[in-house]
Design an enzyme around this catalytic site. Structure first.
Site, PDB file in Angstrom:
ATOM      1  N   HIS A 133      65.278  77.928  47.104  1.00  0.00           N
ATOM      2  CA  HIS A 133      64.066  78.423  47.754  1.00  0.00           C
ATOM      3  C   HIS A 133      64.421  79.422  48.855  1.00  0.00           C
ATOM      4  O   HIS A 133      65.011  79.038  49.862  1.00  0.00           O
ATOM      5  CB  HIS A 133      63.317  77.222  48.333  1.00  0.00           C
ATOM      6  CG  HIS A 133      62.052  77.533  49.046  1.00  0.00           C
ATOM      7  ND1 HIS A 133      61.921  77.431  50.415  1.00  0.00           N
ATOM      8  CD2 HIS A 133      60.844  77.944  48.577  1.00  0.00           C
ATOM      9  CE1 HIS A 133      60.681  77.748  50.753  1.00  0.00           C
ATOM     10  NE2 HIS A 133      60.008  78.067  49.680  1.00  0.00           N
TER      11      HIS A 133
ATOM     12  N   GLU B 203      65.295  82.203  44.214  1.00  0.00           N
ATOM     13  CA  GLU B 203      63.941  82.705  44.393  1.00  0.00           C
ATOM     14  C   GLU B 203      63.900  84.032  45.148  1.00  0.00           C
ATOM     15  O   GLU B 203      64.626  84.223  46.128  1.00  0.00           O
ATOM     16  CB  GLU B 203      63.096  81.684  45.167  1.00  0.00           C
ATOM     17  CG  GLU B 203      61.632  82.109  45.218  1.00  0.00           C
ATOM     18  CD  GLU B 203      60.806  81.417  46.283  1.00  0.00           C
ATOM     19  OE1 GLU B 203      61.341  81.051  47.344  1.00  0.00           O
ATOM     20  OE2 GLU B 203      59.600  81.280  46.060  1.00  0.00           O
TER      21      GLU B 203
ATOM     22  N   ASP C  99      60.859  86.222  46.974  1.00  0.00           N
ATOM     23  CA  ASP C  99      59.473  86.528  47.350  1.00  0.00           C
ATOM     24  C   ASP C  99      59.420  88.034  47.541  1.00  0.00           C
ATOM     25  O   ASP C  99      60.270  88.605  48.225  1.00  0.00           O
ATOM     26  CB  ASP C  99      59.104  85.847  48.664  1.00  0.00           C
ATOM     27  CG  ASP C  99      58.928  84.345  48.506  1.00  0.00           C
ATOM     28  OD1 ASP C  99      58.322  83.908  47.512  1.00  0.00           O
ATOM     29  OD2 ASP C  99      59.389  83.607  49.389  1.00  0.00           O
TER      30      ASP C  99
ATOM     31  N   HIS D  53      59.364  86.689  52.696  1.00  0.00           N
ATOM     32  CA  HIS D  53      58.419  85.625  52.351  1.00  0.00           C
ATOM     33  C   HIS D  53      56.990  85.963  52.737  1.00  0.00           C
ATOM     34  O   HIS D  53      56.050  85.676  52.006  1.00  0.00           O
ATOM     35  CB  HIS D  53      58.800  84.294  53.002  1.00  0.00           C
ATOM     36  CG  HIS D  53      57.774  83.244  52.749  1.00  0.00           C
ATOM     37  ND1 HIS D  53      56.760  82.953  53.632  1.00  0.00           N
ATOM     38  CD2 HIS D  53      57.553  82.460  51.668  1.00  0.00           C
ATOM     39  CE1 HIS D  53      55.990  82.019  53.113  1.00  0.00           C
ATOM     40  NE2 HIS D  53      56.437  81.694  51.926  1.00  0.00           N
TER      41      HIS D  53
ATOM     42  N   GLU E 244      58.395  85.720  43.056  1.00  0.00           N
ATOM     43  CA  GLU E 244      56.994  85.506  43.460  1.00  0.00           C
ATOM     44  C   GLU E 244      56.357  86.817  43.911  1.00  0.00           C
ATOM     45  O   GLU E 244      56.910  87.538  44.740  1.00  0.00           O
ATOM     46  CB  GLU E 244      56.886  84.486  44.601  1.00  0.00           C
ATOM     47  CG  GLU E 244      55.411  84.270  44.979  1.00  0.00           C
ATOM     48  CD  GLU E 244      55.172  83.256  46.094  1.00  0.00           C
ATOM     49  OE1 GLU E 244      56.118  82.536  46.461  1.00  0.00           O
ATOM     50  OE2 GLU E 244      54.035  83.212  46.587  1.00  0.00           O
TER      51      GLU E 244
HETATM   52 CA    CA Z   1      57.909  81.667  47.452  1.00  0.00          CA
END
Ligand code: CA
Length: 330
Positions: free
Chosen positions: A15, A42, A44, A57, A151
């Protein structure tokens, strides 16, 4: 009932990188996550004013960078510094630090006080292309294959600024050779309309994950999360996505008076519709109510709830847990 071994090894999703150890979304945190054996790392993604996808993020800059010192006066009327108001060469001038918040007397406080110190200004904001180069390069030098878990942040806010973040991110993935690798890339978003578009109009072959928050969080979307968590909502999600990314407290509800773990039906209901379940966020230093250790938390989610993977700030601890559990492939 707990089973002695897990039949399918769940996925470790780093994350924001190994963000329990280094400031989130820095290349250093991503390299560390790679070395710790994360299955997916991940990203973002938000856009700069000139439309370049960068790894961040928040759509805002002030919680993880020195923007307020470097560009005073560039906040909007709401007092926040929006990444999309800055050109890439301006974002490049910012230094990234541990996530902080402002205390009562205006002082900067670390959100996670036991993590990397706030002070050192060692890191910058990477672009999506740079991060993919790092991960692909490490895959080559370390002889492995690591997934991207991308994301799309604030799709509607970007659209209001005239920028289509879905199209732009897919273009970069395609340029880097990841556009047609469904076995190695997930796309995730809180906004159901964006995911529907990705599946039905843009027709990406990449698997899609519907993130599920709480309506009270005020995400950039008109998505109704209470509905999405219902059996009807999950049936609808199955029409455009491959899985869900719920908040872990939507699965683990706490313990009753006798200490018995209380779980919602969300995982079972999602599985009925063939949906993967990847809850967030597993943090050693932020355990949910009633949980005494990180391993207890992982036991509940992997052995009782039976999730397919977890987003964690501590990919080493989850990988180690799975190894100890004798999960196949670990
Ligand atoms: Ca995220």
């Amino acid at each position: 009932m707990t089973s002695p071994t897990l039949s399918v090894r769940p996925m470790v999703i780093a994350h924001r990188g190994a963000s329990g150890y280094l400031p989130e979304h820095t290349l250093a945190a991503k390299a560390m996550a790679h070395a710790m054996g994360a299955d997916y790392i991940e990203q973002d993604v938000v856009l700069s004013r000139d439309g370049v996808p960068v790894i961040l993020h928040d759509v805002y800059l002030e919680s993880t960078t020195d923007v307020a010192r470097r560009f005073p006066g560039r906040a909007r009327a709401d007092g926040r510094f929006y990444a999309m108001d800055f050109a890439l060469d301006e974002l490049r001038q910012l230094r990234v630090h541990e996530r902080s918040s402002t205390g009562e007397s205006g002082e900067e406080l670390a959100v996670y006080p036991d993590r990397f110190p706030l002070g050192p200004a060692l890191f910058g904001i990477p672009t999506l292309a740079e991060e993919i180069d790092l991960i692909a390069g490490l895959d080559r030098s370390r002889g492995c294959r690591t997934g991207l878990y991308v994301e799309l942040k604030g799709p509607n806010l970007h659209l209001q600024a005239g920028m289509d973040i879905a199209e732009i991110v897919l273009r970069v993935l395609a340029e880097k050779g990841y556009g047609e690798r469904p076995e190695q890339v997930f796309l995730q978003c809180f906004d159901g309309a964006t995911l529907r578009r990705l599946r039905h109009e843009i027709k990406t072959p990449l698997p899609l994950i519907q993130l599920i928050g709480e309506n009270s969080w005020g995400e950039d979307t008109t998505t109704d999360y209470d509905y999405l968590r219902s059996p009807e909502g999950l049936a609808e999600i199955a029409g455009y996505a491959d899985g869900i990314g719920p908040w872990l407290n939507q699965i683990y509800l706490g313990k009753d008076h006798s200490g018995e773990v209380q779980l919602s039906n969300l995982v079972a209901d999602a599985r009925q519709h063939g949906l993967l379940v990847h809850p967030y966020t597993f943090r050693r230093d932020e355990l949910p109510m009633g949980i005494d250790s990180f391993d207890e938390l992982l036991d509940i989610f992997f052995r009782r709830a039976g999730v397919n993977g977890v987003f964690t700030d501590f990919p080493d601890l989850v990988a180690h847990y799975l190894q100890q559990s004798g999960a196949p492939g670990s």
